[in-house]
Design an enzyme around this catalytic site. Structure first.
Site, PDB file in Angstrom:
ATOM      1  N   HIS A  57      -1.545 117.207 -26.715  1.00 29.00           N
ATOM      2  CA  HIS A  57      -1.684 115.897 -26.052  1.00 29.00           C
ATOM      3  C   HIS A  57      -2.282 115.971 -24.646  1.00 29.00           C
ATOM      4  CE1 HIS A  57       0.299 113.803 -29.253  1.00 29.00           C
ATOM      5  NE2 HIS A  57       1.456 114.411 -29.071  1.00 29.00           N
ATOM      6  N   ASP A 112       0.692 117.495 -37.315  1.00 32.43           N
ATOM      7  CA  ASP A 112       1.795 116.960 -36.527  1.00 32.43           C
ATOM      8  C   ASP A 112       1.926 115.465 -36.822  1.00 32.43           C
ATOM      9  OD1 ASP A 112       3.127 115.888 -33.961  1.00 32.43           O
ATOM     10  OD2 ASP A 112       3.079 118.020 -33.508  1.00 32.43           O
ATOM     11  N   HIS A 127       2.442 113.238 -34.741  1.00 29.51           N
ATOM     12  CA  HIS A 127       1.771 112.541 -33.643  1.00 29.51           C
ATOM     13  C   HIS A 127       0.289 112.913 -33.639  1.00 29.51           C
ATOM     14  CE1 HIS A 127       6.028 112.861 -32.377  1.00 29.51           C
ATOM     15  NE2 HIS A 127       5.819 111.667 -31.836  1.00 29.51           N
ATOM     16  N   ASP A 149       7.209 117.708 -37.317  1.00 32.54           N
ATOM     17  CA  ASP A 149       7.984 116.500 -37.068  1.00 32.54           C
ATOM     18  C   ASP A 149       7.711 115.390 -38.088  1.00 32.54           C
ATOM     19  OD1 ASP A 149       5.433 116.280 -36.073  1.00 32.54           O
ATOM     20  OD2 ASP A 149       6.009 115.633 -34.068  1.00 32.54           O
TER      21      ASP A 149
END
Length: 385
Positions: free
Chosen positions: A134, A170, A172, A259
């Site tokens: 990120h 992921d 995200h 996740d």
């Protein structure tokens, strides 16, 4: 047994530490290392210690002014006035002592993995502390101070002029990596993630396809909340072989956040441990098919540090090191060591027992299938001849 994979690991990775209540908890790396060891999957020859990334290496992606500020903040006893402008001192990325050194060690670990693979010292390498996808050029974001994935890709582009296939599973969206190479047709970024309608960072839409000569080289598949194994794996297994055939990478870099599991406290996907055996299995096959085996893996998200992360990344290492695991009881020594420290009841088996099906399973799967078709429209896909 002679194996051609390396695990980049050091207990010093736990120095990347925000505070006790923060969801990003690097104790998960200790749990993972110990589970791999308890299964007998590690020897001393498998391990490589990380090194510290240099400022010049970090500057392949990050603004030198940002690097210097991170260093100054980590050496200060109080939060500096400009911290917020750099994304630091926030709820997601609190400041902590020696933050530059801790973050640079993680980046250096991923570069150590790159060097091992690209210099022919190993076919594959895994840095479980990496995957900090990120962070941006001049700003921290989403628990990430420096972006080891982006630095590694830029490093491979500079040192070896490599065409890089980046695969991010992921939950995200891998926003920092996508934007770093948004106009580069030599880097294909692929992200399967929960839709940003409901989840940080709010990006990863189908329309984010790249810019200029890089148009089509950013591929996003935003998944509906409560997506389960079969739908997730259908998309992954349908998409990745076609992209690899069309793009013809020199090397594959996978970000292996775990996740998307139904136990994860921060996301809304509903997958089981099954996908964490299948995700690296296909990446491994594609690496040998198109890249002479060159495969670098990093960690990423994963916030159920007790029940999910150790099992998921142990499965990844078992695949990478050609030591296949099947379902069965987890090693008793690992359970005995860690259960007294966990508030959660640790799982007693490698794989999950079946979860109840989601009420909207058919609708969710169909919506994801349509999303996949749209995601492939402008991507460099190639069907089997």
């Amino acid at each position: 047994m002679s194996r051609n994979a390396r695990l980049i690991y050091s207990p010093d990775y736990t120095q990347y530490y925000f505070h006790d209540e923060h969801p990003f908890n690097q104790r998960r790396l200790l749990l993972t290392h110990d589970l791999m060891s308890a299964y007998g999957l590690l020897t001393e020859a498998d391990l490589l210690p990380p090194r510290m990334a240099t400022d010049d290496e970090l500057a392949l992606v990050h603004d030198p002014r940002y690097i210097e500020f991170v260093r100054q903040q980590g050496h200060s006893s109080q939060e500096l006035p400009a911290a917020a402008s750099y994304g630091l001192g926030t709820e997601d990325v609190p400041c902590f002592p020696q933050m530059h050194e801790a973050a640079a060690l993680i980046v250096g670990g991923t570069l150590q993995a790159v060097d091992a693979v690209m210099k022919g010292q190993a076919a594959h390498a895994f840095n479980p502390a990496g995957g900090l996808h990120h962070a941006f050029r001049g700003r921290a974001s989403g628990f990430c101070i420096y972006n080891d994935c982006s630095v590694a890709i830029a490093y491979m582009r500079k040192q070896w002029n490599a065409r890089v296939l980046y695969i991010d599973t992921d939950a995200h969206h891998g926003d920092g990596v996508q934007w770093a190479f948004y106009d580069d047709p030599e880097v294909l970024t692929v992200s399967l993630h929960e839709t940003g309608k409901y989840l940080f960072p709010g990006t990863g839409n189908l329309t984010e396809r790249g810019d200029g000569s890089g148009y089509g080289y950013s591929v996003n598949v935003p998944l509906d909340p409560f997506t389960e194994d079969d739908s997730f794996l259908h998309i992954y297994q349908e998409l990745l072989p076609k992209l690899a055939r069309g793009f013809k990478p020199d090397v594959i870099l996978t970000q292996n956040g775990c996740d998307a599991h139904t136990f994860d406290p921060l996301t809304h996907l509903s997958c089981s441990m099954k996908i964490y055996q299948e995700i690296p299995r296909l990446a491994h096959q594609l690496a040998h098919q198109y890249c002479g085996g060159k495969w670098i893996a990093v960690g990423g998200g994963g916030y159920d540090i007790w029940r999910v992360v150790p099992r998921a990344w142990t499965l990844l290492w078992s695949e990478m090191s050609d030591q296949p695991l099947t379902d069965g009881p987890l090693p008793e020594q690992w359970l005995t060591q860690w259960q007294p420290l966990s508030e959660e009841k640790l799982p007693d088996r490698l794989f999950d027992t079946a979860f109840p099906p989601m009420p909207r399973r058919i609708e969710i799967s169909e919506k994801n299938r349509i999303t996949l078709e749209r995601a492939m429209m402008h991507a460099p896909v190639a069907e089997e001849s």
